[in-house]
Design an enzyme around this catalytic site. Structure first.
Site, mmCIF file in Angstrom:
data_model
loop_
_atom_site.group_PDB
_atom_site.id
_atom_site.type_symbol
_atom_site.label_atom_id
_atom_site.label_comp_id
_atom_site.label_asym_id
_atom_site.label_seq_id
_atom_site.Cartn_x
_atom_site.Cartn_y
_atom_site.Cartn_z
ATOM 1 N N HIS A 52 0.634 -1.054 0.093
ATOM 2 C CA HIS A 52 -0.005 0.019 0.060
ATOM 3 C C HIS A 52 0.839 1.139 -0.036
ATOM 4 C CE1 HIS A 52 0.838 -0.383 4.332
ATOM 5 N NE2 HIS A 52 0.322 0.543 4.450
ATOM 6 N N HIS A 54 1.340 3.944 2.106
ATOM 7 C CA HIS A 54 2.069 5.011 2.898
ATOM 8 C C HIS A 54 3.672 4.819 2.896
ATOM 9 C CE1 HIS A 54 -1.761 4.218 5.590
ATOM 10 N NE2 HIS A 54 -1.641 5.345 4.715
ATOM 11 N N ASP A 56 6.133 4.805 5.129
ATOM 12 C CA ASP A 56 6.877 3.768 5.670
ATOM 13 C C ASP A 56 6.879 2.309 5.084
ATOM 14 O OD1 ASP A 56 4.047 3.748 6.698
ATOM 15 O OD2 ASP A 56 4.808 2.092 8.281
ATOM 16 N N HIS A 57 6.218 2.298 3.789
ATOM 17 C CA HIS A 57 6.200 1.250 3.045
ATOM 18 C C HIS A 57 6.722 1.281 1.686
ATOM 19 C CE1 HIS A 57 3.561 -1.061 5.824
ATOM 20 N NE2 HIS A 57 3.352 0.232 6.204
ATOM 21 N N HIS A 108 -7.448 -0.624 5.602
ATOM 22 C CA HIS A 108 -6.294 0.345 5.966
ATOM 23 C C HIS A 108 -6.294 1.430 5.179
ATOM 24 C CE1 HIS A 108 -2.767 1.640 8.132
ATOM 25 N NE2 HIS A 108 -2.017 1.442 6.859
ATOM 26 N N ASP A 130 -0.221 -3.767 6.517
ATOM 27 C CA ASP A 130 -0.961 -3.242 7.610
ATOM 28 C C ASP A 130 -2.444 -3.724 7.620
ATOM 29 O OD1 ASP A 130 1.437 -1.850 8.090
ATOM 30 O OD2 ASP A 130 0.735 0.032 7.767
ATOM 31 N N HIS A 168 4.476 -4.561 10.928
ATOM 32 C CA HIS A 168 4.887 -3.727 12.237
ATOM 33 C C HIS A 168 5.098 -4.926 13.383
ATOM 34 C CE1 HIS A 168 4.612 0.386 10.669
ATOM 35 N NE2 HIS A 168 3.630 -0.130 9.986
HETATM 36 FE FE FE Z 1 2.830 0.762 8.060
HETATM 37 ZN ZN ZN Z 2 0.035 1.774 6.493
#
Ligand code: FE
Ligand code: ZN
Length: 256
Positions: A52, A54, A56-57, A108, A130, A168
């Protein structure tokens, strides 16, 4: 084939597969840790999978592609670091000699996908970003409770021994919440003790398995009597159908 989580930021894992020569990584939010890992093991990065949009990915994708020439695959309906192959539910991705099935798991984010390999060495493999966490699930940033419950229910139909690779390390905080929801779940209490022992030594609690999550994760257990009772006690007067119970759990967890 070796499966390993490369830690990133404060609590992300960049899941990596390698066969001694070639490597695949999932959701590289940053590149430095991956580059160092590739160099240490003398591996060539062949494939990057993204679940996805985001940061942090996805934050390390451009630098890794630049450094290694890896092929990038990601969700069809999200903003992505171009160029990449865009895939959605039912598509197949072949990488590292494995065939991954793409599963749509909105909730998410609206276009979130997961990658599932039924025939991996050892046990099936699931990279679920996530969406499903051990003992919990992702926050609903772009989707509805009904969508997320549907996505999680789809993942729950995978074989019990499926290795669940979440992005995570949220397990301990998820389990504290899960214990509040199901104080009488003995499997959950035992799992919490074993995860606390792992984290005390800084070991990952992941991967989990689908069979385990079905026994301990309240977000997969919205029809269990004790879960329904706890949701009712937390939000009196709410309906007791699975979607309503799930929605109550998700909101409760947000403020737990
Ligand atoms: Fe994340
Ligand atoms: Zn995420």
């Amino acid at each position: 084939m070796h499966l390993t989580p490369i830690p990133a930021f404060s609590d992300n894992y960049i899941w990596a597969l390698h066969d001694g020569e070639r490597a695949l990584v999932v959701d590289p939010g940053e590149s430095e840790g991956v580059v160092a890992w590739l160099r240490r093991q003398n591996l060539r990065l062949e494939t990057i999978l993204i679940t996805h949009h985001h940061p942090d990915h996805t934050g390390g994708v451009a630098a890794l592609r630049e450094a290694t020439g890896a092929q990038v695959t990601g969700p069809a309906r999200e903003r992505m670091p171009e160029p990449l192959r865009r895939v959605g539910g039912g598509d197949e991705v072949n990488a590292m000699g494995l065939r991954f099935e793409v599963i749509d798991v909105p909730g998410h984010t609206a276009g979130h996908i997961a990658y599932y390999a039924a025939h991996a060495e050892g046990a099936p493999l699931l990279f679920c970003g996530d969406t499903l966490f051990s003992g919990g699930c992702g926050r609903l940033f772009e989707g509805t409770p009904a969508q997320m419950l549907d996505s999680l229910s789809r993942l729950a139909t995978l074989p019990d021994d499926t290795r669940v690779c979440c992005t995570h390390e949220y397990t301990l905080s998820n389990l504290r919440f899960a214990r509040a929801v199901e104080p009488h779940n003995a499997d959950l209490a035992a799992y919490q003790r074993s995860c606390e022992a792992l984290r005390a030594q800084n070991f990952p609690t992941l991967p989990s398995s689908i069979g385990l999550e079905k026994r301990i994760n309240p977000f997969l257990r919205a029809t269990q009597a004790e879960v329904v009772r706890s949701a009712q006690a937390h939000a009196p007067g709410q309906p007791t159908d699975a979607v309503s119970v799930f929605a109550t759990l998700r909101e409760w967890k947000n403020v737990f």
